[in-house]
Design a protein around this motif. Structure first.
Motif, mmCIF file in Angstrom:
data_model
loop_
_atom_site.group_PDB
_atom_site.id
_atom_site.type_symbol
_atom_site.label_atom_id
_atom_site.label_comp_id
_atom_site.label_asym_id
_atom_site.label_seq_id
_atom_site.Cartn_x
_atom_site.Cartn_y
_atom_site.Cartn_z
ATOM 1 N N SER A 120 42.336 42.181 41.469
ATOM 2 C CA SER A 120 41.396 42.741 42.444
ATOM 3 C C SER A 120 41.909 42.583 43.872
ATOM 4 O O SER A 120 41.383 43.194 44.788
ATOM 5 C CB SER A 120 40.022 42.083 42.301
ATOM 6 O OG SER A 120 40.114 40.707 42.564
ATOM 7 N N PRO A 125 40.337 47.525 49.897
ATOM 8 C CA PRO A 125 38.984 48.052 49.747
ATOM 9 C C PRO A 125 38.497 48.735 51.019
ATOM 10 O O PRO A 125 39.029 48.500 52.102
ATOM 11 C CB PRO A 125 38.156 46.801 49.449
ATOM 12 C CG PRO A 125 38.930 45.698 50.065
ATOM 13 C CD PRO A 125 40.375 46.082 49.947
ATOM 14 N N TRP A 151 36.889 40.375 51.053
ATOM 15 C CA TRP A 151 36.036 41.442 50.554
ATOM 16 C C TRP A 151 35.401 41.054 49.232
ATOM 17 O O TRP A 151 35.846 40.118 48.559
ATOM 18 C CB TRP A 151 36.807 42.757 50.429
ATOM 19 C CG TRP A 151 38.011 42.696 49.528
ATOM 20 C CD1 TRP A 151 38.053 42.974 48.200
ATOM 21 C CD2 TRP A 151 39.342 42.360 49.905
ATOM 22 N NE1 TRP A 151 39.325 42.819 47.723
ATOM 23 C CE2 TRP A 151 40.147 42.450 48.750
ATOM 24 C CE3 TRP A 151 39.944 41.985 51.113
ATOM 25 C CZ2 TRP A 151 41.507 42.183 48.758
ATOM 26 C CZ3 TRP A 151 41.290 41.713 51.114
ATOM 27 C CH2 TRP A 151 42.058 41.815 49.958
ATOM 28 N N HIS A 152 34.368 41.784 48.896
ATOM 29 C CA HIS A 152 33.637 41.580 47.651
ATOM 30 C C HIS A 152 34.415 42.235 46.519
ATOM 31 O O HIS A 152 34.949 43.330 46.671
ATOM 32 C CB HIS A 152 32.242 42.207 47.774
ATOM 33 C CG HIS A 152 31.413 42.023 46.558
ATOM 34 N ND1 HIS A 152 31.335 42.959 45.573
ATOM 35 C CD2 HIS A 152 30.639 40.989 46.169
ATOM 36 C CE1 HIS A 152 30.540 42.520 44.614
ATOM 37 N NE2 HIS A 152 30.098 41.331 44.945
ATOM 38 N N SER A 153 34.462 41.560 45.366
ATOM 39 C CA SER A 153 35.144 42.113 44.202
ATOM 40 C C SER A 153 34.409 41.648 42.951
ATOM 41 O O SER A 153 34.441 40.451 42.634
ATOM 42 C CB SER A 153 36.596 41.650 44.166
ATOM 43 O OG SER A 153 37.224 42.105 42.990
#
Length: 182
Positions: A120, A125, A151-153
């Motif tokens: 990821s 992103p 970041w969100h993953s």
């Protein structure tokens, strides 16, 4: 003893103006101690870390930290059950108060640990939090600012390390056992 005036990672890591030992530096102390017990082995894993109480440096004064480990066999390697404690004399108490701040386990192995990479982290992103956004929220000064973006993953978060991390202030910080600022 650790002195906030002599260690940028303490000077630059404060809560309500009080220097606080970064958790990652406590973990590094565990890895370094375990490595001393078995210099022919490598740190493979640090697990079951519990942050029980912050190590605060009241009035910007140095504090003596005690890091201890009980070493036991684990398959072909060893496990070090580690504890970081301090003692502090409080007004009105007859004896110094002992506090356990962190506990955790360091696994040592003869084989070189495999580097893990989260897929990821590949690509870029659309929505990230940059360096300035991250450190506007967190109480980390320049000596402990090691993330450029995050970041969100899925159900977690991913971060990209700083391209130009802060310089180490001592030889021990320049050659850590477990790369706490990476």
């Amino acid at each position: 003893p650790l002195d906030p005036a002599a260690r940028p990672f303490l000077h630059d890591h404060r809560i309500d103006s009080v220097p606080v030992l970064p958790g990652v530096m406590g973990i590094e102390a565990f890895a370094a101690l375990a490595s001393l017990a078995a210099p022919d082995l490598r740190v493979a894993d640090v697990a079951d870390v519990e942050f029980l109480a912050p190590v605060k440096f009241y009035r910007n004064q140095p504090r003596l930290l005690t890091v201890s480990a009980v070493i036991r066999p684990d398959g072909t390697g060893l496990v070090a059950d580690c504890t970081l404690t301090t003692r502090r004399q409080l007004k009105g108490e007859p004896a110094p108060r002992a506090t356990t701040h962190f506990t955790g386990q360091v696994r040592l192995t003869a084989s070189k640990p495999e580097t893990e990479k989260d897929a990821s982290a590949d690509g870029h992103p659309a929505v990230t939090a940059g360096h300035d956004d991250i450190y506007r929220l967190f109480f980390h000064g320049p000596a402990v600012q090691v993330i450029d973006e995050a970041w969100h993953s899925g159900t977690g978060a991913v971060s990209r390390p700083a391209q130009h991390p802060p310089a180490a202030s001592t030889a021990a910080e320049a050659h850590p056992a477990h790369h706490p600022r990476a």
